[in-house]
Structure formats: structure tokens, C-alpha cells
Design a protein around this motif. Structure first.
Motif, PDB file in Angstrom:
ATOM      1  N   LYS A  21       0.824  -1.210   0.000  1.00 24.87           N
ATOM      2  CA  LYS A  21       0.000   0.000   0.000  1.00 24.87           C
ATOM      3  C   LYS A  21       0.860   1.263   0.000  1.00 24.87           C
ATOM      4  O   LYS A  21       0.590   2.212  -0.731  1.00 24.87           O
ATOM      5  CB  LYS A  21      -0.928  -0.012   1.215  1.00 24.87           C
ATOM      6  CG  LYS A  21      -1.898   1.130   1.243  1.00 24.87           C
ATOM      7  CD  LYS A  21      -2.862   1.006   2.409  1.00 24.87           C
ATOM      8  CE  LYS A  21      -3.833   2.169   2.419  1.00 24.87           C
ATOM      9  NZ  LYS A  21      -4.758   2.093   3.533  1.00 24.87           N
ATOM     10  N   SER A  22       1.905   1.276   0.814  1.00 28.12           N
ATOM     11  CA  SER A  22       2.728   2.479   0.969  1.00 28.12           C
ATOM     12  C   SER A  22       3.610   2.769  -0.239  1.00 28.12           C
ATOM     13  O   SER A  22       3.968   3.926  -0.475  1.00 28.12           O
ATOM     14  CB  SER A  22       3.608   2.351   2.214  1.00 28.12           C
ATOM     15  OG  SER A  22       2.811   2.218   3.360  1.00 28.12           O
ATOM     16  N   LEU A  23       3.969   1.747  -0.968  1.00 27.82           N
ATOM     17  CA  LEU A  23       4.866   1.948  -2.109  1.00 27.82           C
ATOM     18  C   LEU A  23       4.128   2.085  -3.436  1.00 27.82           C
ATOM     19  O   LEU A  23       4.715   2.499  -4.434  1.00 27.82           O
ATOM     20  CB  LEU A  23       5.858   0.781  -2.200  1.00 27.82           C
ATOM     21  CG  LEU A  23       6.785   0.598  -0.993  1.00 27.82           C
ATOM     22  CD1 LEU A  23       7.654  -0.651  -1.180  1.00 27.82           C
ATOM     23  CD2 LEU A  23       7.648   1.815  -0.761  1.00 27.82           C
ATOM     24  N   LEU A  24       2.845   1.755  -3.460  1.00 28.23           N
ATOM     25  CA  LEU A  24       2.073   1.693  -4.704  1.00 28.23           C
ATOM     26  C   LEU A  24       2.103   2.994  -5.498  1.00 28.23           C
ATOM     27  O   LEU A  24       2.422   2.986  -6.690  1.00 28.23           O
ATOM     28  CB  LEU A  24       0.628   1.288  -4.409  1.00 28.23           C
ATOM     29  CG  LEU A  24      -0.303   1.182  -5.622  1.00 28.23           C
ATOM     30  CD1 LEU A  24       0.190   0.082  -6.570  1.00 28.23           C
ATOM     31  CD2 LEU A  24      -1.720   0.904  -5.179  1.00 28.23           C
ATOM     32  N   ASP A  25       1.778   4.117  -4.880  1.00 29.07           N
ATOM     33  CA  ASP A  25       1.678   5.374  -5.621  1.00 29.07           C
ATOM     34  C   ASP A  25       2.989   5.804  -6.261  1.00 29.07           C
ATOM     35  O   ASP A  25       3.007   6.266  -7.391  1.00 29.07           O
ATOM     36  CB  ASP A  25       1.184   6.507  -4.699  1.00 29.07           C
ATOM     37  CG  ASP A  25      -0.289   6.360  -4.343  1.00 29.07           C
ATOM     38  OD1 ASP A  25      -1.006   5.599  -5.032  1.00 29.07           O
ATOM     39  OD2 ASP A  25      -0.718   6.990  -3.368  1.00 29.07           O
ATOM     40  N   GLU A  26       4.077   5.627  -5.534  1.00 27.03           N
ATOM     41  CA  GLU A  26       5.373   6.104  -6.037  1.00 27.03           C
ATOM     42  C   GLU A  26       6.109   5.079  -6.892  1.00 27.03           C
ATOM     43  O   GLU A  26       6.823   5.435  -7.827  1.00 27.03           O
ATOM     44  CB  GLU A  26       6.254   6.507  -4.849  1.00 27.03           C
ATOM     45  CG  GLU A  26       7.492   7.267  -5.245  1.00 27.03           C
ATOM     46  CD  GLU A  26       8.228   7.832  -4.041  1.00 27.03           C
ATOM     47  OE1 GLU A  26       9.370   8.278  -4.231  1.00 27.03           O
ATOM     48  OE2 GLU A  26       7.692   7.816  -2.912  1.00 27.03           O
ATOM     49  N   PHE A  27       5.916   3.784  -6.581  1.00 28.48           N
ATOM     50  CA  PHE A  27       6.725   2.761  -7.239  1.00 28.48           C
ATOM     51  C   PHE A  27       5.914   1.711  -8.000  1.00 28.48           C
ATOM     52  O   PHE A  27       6.481   0.826  -8.613  1.00 28.48           O
ATOM     53  CB  PHE A  27       7.610   2.056  -6.196  1.00 28.48           C
ATOM     54  CG  PHE A  27       8.526   3.000  -5.474  1.00 28.48           C
ATOM     55  CD1 PHE A  27       9.694   3.452  -6.062  1.00 28.48           C
ATOM     56  CD2 PHE A  27       8.204   3.459  -4.211  1.00 28.48           C
ATOM     57  CE1 PHE A  27      10.529   4.334  -5.393  1.00 28.48           C
ATOM     58  CE2 PHE A  27       9.027   4.339  -3.524  1.00 28.48           C
ATOM     59  CZ  PHE A  27      10.200   4.784  -4.131  1.00 28.48           C
ATOM     60  N   GLY A  28       4.607   1.767  -7.930  1.00 25.53           N
ATOM     61  CA  GLY A  28       3.770   0.782  -8.623  1.00 25.53           C
ATOM     62  C   GLY A  28       3.588  -0.483  -7.796  1.00 25.53           C
ATOM     63  O   GLY A  28       3.861  -0.510  -6.597  1.00 25.53           O
ATOM     64  N   GLU A  29       3.109  -1.518  -8.459  1.00 28.13           N
ATOM     65  CA  GLU A  29       2.837  -2.796  -7.797  1.00 28.13           C
ATOM     66  C   GLU A  29       4.101  -3.384  -7.174  1.00 28.13           C
ATOM     67  O   GLU A  29       5.170  -3.360  -7.777  1.00 28.13           O
ATOM     68  CB  GLU A  29       2.268  -3.805  -8.794  1.00 28.13           C
ATOM     69  CG  GLU A  29       0.893  -3.438  -9.320  1.00 28.13           C
ATOM     70  CD  GLU A  29      -0.199  -3.552  -8.279  1.00 28.13           C
ATOM     71  OE1 GLU A  29      -0.136  -4.457  -7.423  1.00 28.13           O
ATOM     72  OE2 GLU A  29      -1.127  -2.715  -8.318  1.00 28.13           O
ATOM     73  N   VAL A  30       3.949  -3.917  -5.970  1.00 26.42           N
ATOM     74  CA  VAL A  30       5.059  -4.529  -5.248  1.00 26.42           C
ATOM     75  C   VAL A  30       4.666  -5.942  -4.847  1.00 26.42           C
ATOM     76  O   VAL A  30       3.580  -6.161  -4.328  1.00 26.42           O
ATOM     77  CB  VAL A  30       5.393  -3.717  -3.967  1.00 26.42           C
ATOM     78  CG1 VAL A  30       6.509  -4.380  -3.179  1.00 26.42           C
ATOM     79  CG2 VAL A  30       5.767  -2.283  -4.314  1.00 26.42           C
ATOM     80  N   GLU A  31       5.545  -6.878  -5.110  1.00 27.47           N
ATOM     81  CA  GLU A  31       5.347  -8.251  -4.653  1.00 27.47           C
ATOM     82  C   GLU A  31       6.227  -8.446  -3.417  1.00 27.47           C
ATOM     83  O   GLU A  31       7.367  -7.997  -3.391  1.00 27.47           O
ATOM     84  CB  GLU A  31       5.776  -9.242  -5.732  1.00 27.47           C
ATOM     85  CG  GLU A  31       4.991  -9.134  -7.024  1.00 27.47           C
ATOM     86  CD  GLU A  31       5.640  -9.922  -8.154  1.00 27.47           C
ATOM     87  OE1 GLU A  31       6.321 -10.946  -7.893  1.00 27.47           O
ATOM     88  OE2 GLU A  31       5.485  -9.487  -9.301  1.00 27.47           O
ATOM     89  N   VAL A  32       5.688  -9.121  -2.407  1.00 29.79           N
ATOM     90  CA  VAL A  32       6.437  -9.385  -1.183  1.00 29.79           C
ATOM     91  C   VAL A  32       6.515 -10.898  -1.001  1.00 29.79           C
ATOM     92  O   VAL A  32       5.493 -11.576  -0.955  1.00 29.79           O
ATOM     93  CB  VAL A  32       5.768  -8.744   0.046  1.00 29.79           C
ATOM     94  CG1 VAL A  32       6.600  -9.014   1.295  1.00 29.79           C
ATOM     95  CG2 VAL A  32       5.574  -7.241  -0.155  1.00 29.79           C
ATOM     96  N   ASN A  33       7.731 -11.421  -0.925  1.00 28.37           N
ATOM     97  CA  ASN A  33       7.936 -12.852  -0.747  1.00 28.37           C
ATOM     98  C   ASN A  33       8.205 -13.140   0.728  1.00 28.37           C
ATOM     99  O   ASN A  33       9.270 -12.821   1.247  1.00 28.37           O
ATOM    100  CB  ASN A  33       9.098 -13.334  -1.609  1.00 28.37           C
ATOM    101  CG  ASN A  33       9.269 -14.835  -1.583  1.00 28.37           C
ATOM    102  OD1 ASN A  33       8.684 -15.533  -0.743  1.00 28.37           O
ATOM    103  ND2 ASN A  33      10.068 -15.357  -2.492  1.00 28.37           N
ATOM    104  N   LEU A  34       7.214 -13.754   1.388  1.00 25.02           N
ATOM    105  CA  LEU A  34       7.352 -14.091   2.807  1.00 25.02           C
ATOM    106  C   LEU A  34       7.924 -15.491   3.008  1.00 25.02           C
ATOM    107  O   LEU A  34       8.069 -15.936   4.138  1.00 25.02           O
ATOM    108  CB  LEU A  34       5.989 -13.987   3.502  1.00 25.02           C
ATOM    109  CG  LEU A  34       5.361 -12.592   3.546  1.00 25.02           C
ATOM    110  CD1 LEU A  34       3.960 -12.657   4.134  1.00 25.02           C
ATOM    111  CD2 LEU A  34       6.223 -11.623   4.321  1.00 25.02           C
ATOM    112  N   ASP A  35       8.239 -16.172   1.909  1.00 27.44           N
ATOM    113  CA  ASP A  35       8.735 -17.547   1.993  1.00 27.44           C
ATOM    114  C   ASP A  35      10.250 -17.649   2.059  1.00 27.44           C
ATOM    115  O   ASP A  35      10.790 -18.752   2.134  1.00 27.44           O
ATOM    116  CB  ASP A  35       8.231 -18.362   0.789  1.00 27.44           C
ATOM    117  CG  ASP A  35       6.721 -18.510   0.802  1.00 27.44           C
ATOM    118  OD1 ASP A  35       6.135 -18.574   1.903  1.00 27.44           O
ATOM    119  OD2 ASP A  35       6.126 -18.558  -0.291  1.00 27.44           O
ATOM    120  N   VAL A  36      10.943 -16.528   1.991  1.00 29.10           N
ATOM    121  CA  VAL A  36      12.406 -16.538   2.040  1.00 29.10           C
ATOM    122  C   VAL A  36      12.877 -15.657   3.182  1.00 29.10           C
ATOM    123  O   VAL A  36      12.158 -14.797   3.667  1.00 29.10           O
ATOM    124  CB  VAL A  36      13.027 -16.055   0.701  1.00 29.10           C
ATOM    125  CG1 VAL A  36      12.704 -16.990  -0.431  1.00 29.10           C
ATOM    126  CG2 VAL A  36      12.608 -14.636   0.382  1.00 29.10           C
TER     127      VAL A  36
END
Length: 92
Positions: A21-36
Motif C-alpha cells: 500500500k505504501s509503495l504503490l503510488d510512487e513505485f507501482g505494484e510490489v510483490e512481497v515474498n514471505l517464503d524466504v
């Protein structure tokens, strides 16, 4: 081109939600990998945006693994990450 960055202090879906949510406006879609470990975010950066991303991540409490932080900054970002995590859980 998509780039992958390793970040500190990301523990759960609440943290991931805050990052997205916080990075969307400035940087676009963000994927977060919680498996590593360390956790990874994947996003498409435009030329010259890396420093802005680094600063934004610090403000949220999720600095890059490569950031060299002093003791105060380490404590500060850890504390901020708890707040960001809680906000992400409420918003999610």
C-alpha cells in the motif's frame, strides 16, 4: 525491468500489506515474498528511483539488508516496523 530487494523486519502479511500500500503510488505494484529469509520485495524501478525507495523503506521500518545503519537507526527502524505491521493488519 523488475528488481528484487532484500528487506529487514518484514515478518507477516501485515508488514507485506503496508509495503504494498505504501509503495504503490510512487513505485507501482510490489510483490512481497514471505517464503524466504531475508524477505524480498519485487518491483519495477525507474532510473534514479533506488535512493527514494531506500529512504521510503527506512521510513516504514523496513530498510534494505544492504543499508548500513548505526545502532540508533537499527532500533528506530525496528520500532517503526512494529507500527507499520500493526497498521497493515488493521488495513488488511
Amino acid at each position: 525491468m523488475k528488481q528484487i530487494f532484500q528487506v529487514k523486519n518484514v515478518k507477516c502479511g501485515g508488514c507485506a500489506g503496508t509495503l504494498k500500500k505504501s509503495l504503490l503510488d510512487e513505485f507501482g505494484e510490489v510483490e512481497v515474498n514471505l517464503d524466504v529469509e531475508p524477505r524480498e520485495i519485487t518491483l519495477e524501478l525507474k532510473e534514479g528511483q533506488e535512493e527514494a525507495l531506500k529512504l521510503k523503506l527506512r521510513q516504514l521500518g523496513y530498510p534494505l539488508v544492504t543499508d548500513e545503519l548505526n545502532a540508533f537507526q537499527t532500533v528506530s527502524t525496528t520500532a517503526k516496523s512494529f507500527v507499520s505491521c500493526a497498521i497493515g493488519k488493521v488495513d488488511g
